[in-house]
Every structure is written in structure tokens, then in C-alpha cells.
Design an enzyme around this catalytic site. Structure first.
Site, PDB file in Angstrom:
ATOM      1  N   TRP A 146       8.574  -5.803   3.734  1.00 32.70           N
ATOM      2  CA  TRP A 146       7.273  -5.914   4.403  1.00 32.70           C
ATOM      3  C   TRP A 146       6.280  -6.542   3.413  1.00 32.70           C
ATOM      4  O   TRP A 146       6.164  -6.051   2.275  1.00 32.70           O
ATOM      5  CB  TRP A 146       6.839  -4.500   4.782  1.00 32.70           C
ATOM      6  CG  TRP A 146       5.555  -4.362   5.529  1.00 32.70           C
ATOM      7  CD1 TRP A 146       5.127  -5.109   6.585  1.00 32.70           C
ATOM      8  CD2 TRP A 146       4.543  -3.369   5.293  1.00 32.70           C
ATOM      9  NE1 TRP A 146       3.910  -4.641   7.019  1.00 32.70           N
ATOM     10  CE2 TRP A 146       3.518  -3.573   6.248  1.00 32.70           C
ATOM     11  CE3 TRP A 146       4.394  -2.327   4.379  1.00 32.70           C
ATOM     12  CZ2 TRP A 146       2.380  -2.783   6.305  1.00 32.70           C
ATOM     13  CZ3 TRP A 146       3.262  -1.537   4.437  1.00 32.70           C
ATOM     14  CH2 TRP A 146       2.278  -1.763   5.391  1.00 32.70           C
ATOM     15  N   ASP A 171      10.185   4.691   2.691  1.00 27.18           N
ATOM     16  CA  ASP A 171       9.143   4.305   3.640  1.00 27.18           C
ATOM     17  C   ASP A 171       9.733   4.528   5.029  1.00 27.18           C
ATOM     18  O   ASP A 171      10.659   3.827   5.447  1.00 27.18           O
ATOM     19  CB  ASP A 171       8.773   2.824   3.425  1.00 27.18           C
ATOM     20  CG  ASP A 171       7.619   2.408   4.329  1.00 27.18           C
ATOM     21  OD1 ASP A 171       7.180   3.216   5.164  1.00 27.18           O
ATOM     22  OD2 ASP A 171       7.155   1.250   4.195  1.00 27.18           O
ATOM     23  N   LYS A 226       3.787   3.930  15.235  1.00 27.77           N
ATOM     24  CA  LYS A 226       4.682   3.352  16.247  1.00 27.77           C
ATOM     25  C   LYS A 226       5.241   4.420  17.182  1.00 27.77           C
ATOM     26  O   LYS A 226       5.184   4.274  18.388  1.00 27.77           O
ATOM     27  CB  LYS A 226       5.864   2.641  15.582  1.00 27.77           C
ATOM     28  CG  LYS A 226       5.569   2.002  14.252  1.00 27.77           C
ATOM     29  CD  LYS A 226       4.865   0.691  14.334  1.00 27.77           C
ATOM     30  CE  LYS A 226       4.510   0.221  12.932  1.00 27.77           C
ATOM     31  NZ  LYS A 226       3.917  -1.071  12.867  1.00 27.77           N
TER      32      LYS A 226
HETATM   33  C1  LMR Z   1       4.205  -4.849  10.790  1.00 33.44           C
HETATM   34  O1  LMR Z   1       5.015  -5.007   9.861  1.00 33.44           O
HETATM   35  O2  LMR Z   1       3.949  -5.731  11.612  1.00 33.44           O
HETATM   36  C2  LMR Z   1       3.541  -3.513  10.949  1.00 33.44           C
HETATM   37  O3  LMR Z   1       4.005  -2.630   9.987  1.00 33.44           O
HETATM   38  C3  LMR Z   1       2.067  -3.606  11.010  1.00 33.44           C
HETATM   39  C4  LMR Z   1       1.435  -3.977   9.701  1.00 33.44           C
HETATM   40  O4  LMR Z   1       0.513  -3.273   9.298  1.00 33.44           O
HETATM   41  O5  LMR Z   1       1.837  -4.963   9.086  1.00 33.44           O
END
Ligand code: LMR
Length: 398
Positions: free
Chosen positions: A130, A211, A246
Site C-alpha cells: 500500500w 496490518d 471496510k
Molecule cells: C486503499 O488502499 O485504497 C484504501 O486502503 C484506502 C486508502 O486510504 O488508501
């Protein structure tokens, strides 16, 4: 002074939603940010949440500050949900816990804690991960390194690459693992693979930071916790960050938690004091409403059952759309085998689309996906899946 300030780049995910909102084209489709939509394209307010809010409104209490670590009944219920009721009861004494503003808030507290208490420790992140992960650690002053995770050839987990990197990481470093629904790849280890990963992490003396933002979105509430529960074996030390954005569809309420499983009750109490110190200097204490809603639901048998049903509905719809997308890609004769999409789990599919193809999708077809090629499958609906598949076909064939 402000004249010298440089503009920051747009956020890799939330920046796209800003661009989407400003896009005047009526046919636009947002498959970027990880937000669930139902078959009508709406992000639902869950029935169980509405009922919990009715109950809370009928018996108002106070809006005074919560303690620094938040609502105790909330963190106790979340610990049971994440670690399992029996394990949470057995490890209560050696578990530090705090309610946080979302999973991001939990990760930032974790990063602040690492920086202050584990001097010199780096955080190992999966490649890819991420995009906010490296930012959070960097903002807290924690160095990051990466370990292999994804084998693009086979669209599967690069377990051997991951284990080799773990075997070489310096003892005392932190390794961030996605509890389930890996973001962005959608590839999760099997239970067998989790056992090997946990063994390697513990043997090497790394601190696992899990996470855990999508519990219930892969295969089920308990099934999705398998990795965390394997890591949290008796005597192990673990950090875990959870989120209810979510699975309770409580995105804007910012509801999350951090847990630190220590080796002893004494260590847990010291860790608790350090987590609270980090929180106090960061946002002082957490907001109340979302955690009150979640605690009300998790502590009431009927509401809890209703919630599990609503999570299953979301999960089944996403998995259904995975099959629909693969079928539509076949119908449009898009070159390549996309069956891997049905094997991925959670909200996302790592489609393999290049940056240029992603740009063309946005510019020519008003379809927004993340630059890495990550598609939010939870944003696909029976009404838009055909146009998405057809447009993917056009950019792939070009
Ligand atoms: C995402 O990866 O789209 C979600 O976890 C929302 C975010 O805050 O990035």
C-alpha cells in the site's frame, strides 16, 4: 515563509478520487480507492450499524473525552475478533491495546512506538505494498526496506523470495505483513505458508507488525485471521493494527485499534504506557462514535450475527464480480489468461496493466484505477463490468 513551500504530489490513491470527482464525464467509473460499493454503486450504511446508532441515540451518555487508549469494551471485543476469543482471554495479561483513528492511525502509532522504543530498527515492507505504508514510516522517522512478495510471472506469492529476505534481515527489525487481502496484489499466503512465514520471522528475531484491515473480506471472519493467529503463538511478540473502515463500512468514522502482544504482563504494561505516550503527542485520545457503534454490535449476539451476514454479502458480491470480470474479459476476447483474478482475495486485483494502459483507461474511457494497475473489484457492478472489460480490451490490444 510560505512562498518557499513546494507543492506535495497528489496522493497515489486519494488523489485519484479527487480527480474522479472533478471529472465531468457522466460515464466515469472509479475503481481506484478501496471503498466497497453494492450492486447499485452505493457504499452502504450497514443495517447493523443503523440499529446500533438507534440504540446509542436512545440512551445518550456523554461526549466527554475518552481515555488515551479509548473505550476498554471496544478494544476487548476487537482483540477477541482478531486473535480469537480463547487466545485473547489467555493473553489478556500480556496484551497492550488502544483504540485508534482507523488503521492508518494505528500504523502511525506503531511507527512512532518503533522509532521511540526500538532504536535503529527498520521496517520491512512487501514489494509491492500500500503506497501509504512507506509514507507513514518515513513520517515517523523509521527507515524502510522491502522484501519480495509477488511473482508477476505466475501471479502468485513469491514465498521463497520472501523467506530468503527474512532469513537475511537483521534481528530486531520489524516486518510488516498484511493479515489478509494483501493490498495491492490480492494474493494471500495459505495457512501452510503462514506457518512457514511465522517460523522464519520468529527464528530470525523479527517483530511482526500485522496490518489487518480487511477481516472478513477474503474467506470469512475467522478464516481471515489465520495468519495473525499463527504469528501470535504462545510466547510470541506481535504488533497488530486493525481497521473497521471496510468490514463495518465505517470509513469516515475512523475506527481502528493497535495491539501489542508482549512476552510478559510486565512488558505489556510498559508497552501500553509507551503506546499511550505516542497517542497523547499525536491526537491525544480517539473519537468516540465509531468505536461505540462497533462495540455495541460486537457485544450483542443478534447484532453480531447480523453484521457477519452483511460482511458475507459484501464478500460474496466481490467474489462474484471477480468471476464476472474474467467472463467479460473472455467475451471481449481480451488477449491473455485473466483467471488469476478469481484466485485473488479482498477488494483488489493486481491486473498487470501498465502505467501507460492505466493512463489510457482514465483519459479515453474515464475509468480510474491506481497507477500500479490495482483495480478495486469492490467498485465493479453488473452495470459497469462490461464497459470496464471492453475498455481494458481496447487498451491491452493497442
Ligand atoms: C486503499 O488502499 O485504497 C484504501 O486502503 C484506502 C486508502 O486510504 O488508501
Amino acid at each position: 515563509m510560505f512562498e518557499r513551500v513546494e507543492a506535495a504530489p497528489k496522493d497515489a490513491i486519494l488523489g485519484l478520487t479527487e480527480a474522479f470527482q472533478a471529472d465531468p464525464r457522466p460515464e466515469k467509473i472509479n475503481l481506484s480507492v478501496g471503498v466497497y460499493q453494492d450492486e447499485n454503486g452505493r457504499t452502504p450504511l450497514l443495517e447493523c450499524v443503523q440499529e446500533a446508532e438507534r440504540r446509542l441515540a436512545a440512551a445518550p451518555t456523554t461526549k466527554s473525552y475518552l481515555p488515551i487508549a479509548g473505550l476498554g469494551e471496544y478494544t476487548a471485543a476487537v482483540a477477541e475478533l482478531a486473535f480469537g476469543a480463547e487466545a485473547a482471554a489467555l493473553s489478556r495479561e500480556r496484551m497492550a491495546a488502544a483504540q485508534t483513528p482507523g488503521g492508518t492511525g494505528a500504523l502511525r502509532v506503531a511507527a512512532d512506538f518503533i522509532r521511540a522504543n526500538l532504536p535503529g530498527a527498520s521496517a520491512w515492507l512487501s514489494e509491492p505494498t500500500w503506497p501509504n505504508h512507506p509514507q507513514i514510516f518515513s513520517a515517523a522517522g523509521v527507515a524502510t526496506k522491502t522484501y519480495p512478495y509477488f511473482d508477476a510471472q505466475s501471479n502468485s506469492l513469491d514465498l521463497e523470495g520472501m523467506l530468503a529476505a527474512i532469513a537475511k534481515a537483521p534481528a530486531g527489525d520489524v516486518i510488516l505483513l498484511h493479515g489478509c487481502c494483501h493490498n495491492p496484489t490480492g494474493i494471500d499466503p495459505t495457512l501452510q505458508e503462514w506457518r512457514r512465514i511465522a517460523e522464519a520471522v520468529h527464528d530470525r528475531g523479527l517483530l511482526p507488525l500485522v496490518d489487518f484491515a480487511y477481516q472478513g473480506f477474503a474467506d470469512g471472519i475467522d478464516q481471515d485471521a489465520a495468519g495473525l493467529r499463527v504469528l501470535a503463538r504462545p510466547g510470541a511478540e506481535v504488533l497488530a493494527c486493525t481497521s473497521f473502515s471496510k468490514n463495518f463500512s465505517l470509513y469516515r468514522e475512523r475506527v481502528g485499534a493497535i495491539f501489542a502482544l508482549a512476552g510478559s504482563g510486565e512488558a505489556a504494561r510498559r508497552v501500553q504506557s509507551q503506546l499511550e505516550k505516542a497517542i497523547r503527542a499525536n491526537y491525544s485520545n480517539p473519537p468516540g462514535h465509531g468505536a461505540e457503534v462497533v462495540a455495541t454490535i460486537l457485544r450483542d449476539a443478534d447484532l453480531r450475527r447480523q453484521w457477519e451476514g452483511e460482511v458475507a454479502t459484501m464478500r460474496n458480491r466481490i467474489n462474484g464480480m471477480r468471476s464476472e470480470l474474467v467472463k467479460a474479459l473472455q467475451d471481449y476476447h481480451v488477449p491473455g489468461d485473466y483467471s488469476f483474478i478469481t484466485r485473488q482475495r479482498g477488494m483488489f486485483s493486481f491486473s498487470g496493466l501498465s502505467k501507460a494502459q492505466v493512463e489510457r483507461l482514465r483519459e479515453e474511457f474515464a475509468i480510474y484505477v491506481v497507477g500500479s494497475g490495482r483495480i478495486n473489484v469492490a467498485g465493479l457492478t453488473p452495470c459497469n463490468v462490461d464497459r470496464v472489460a471492453e475498455s481494458i480490451g481496447k487498451v491491452v490490444k493497442a
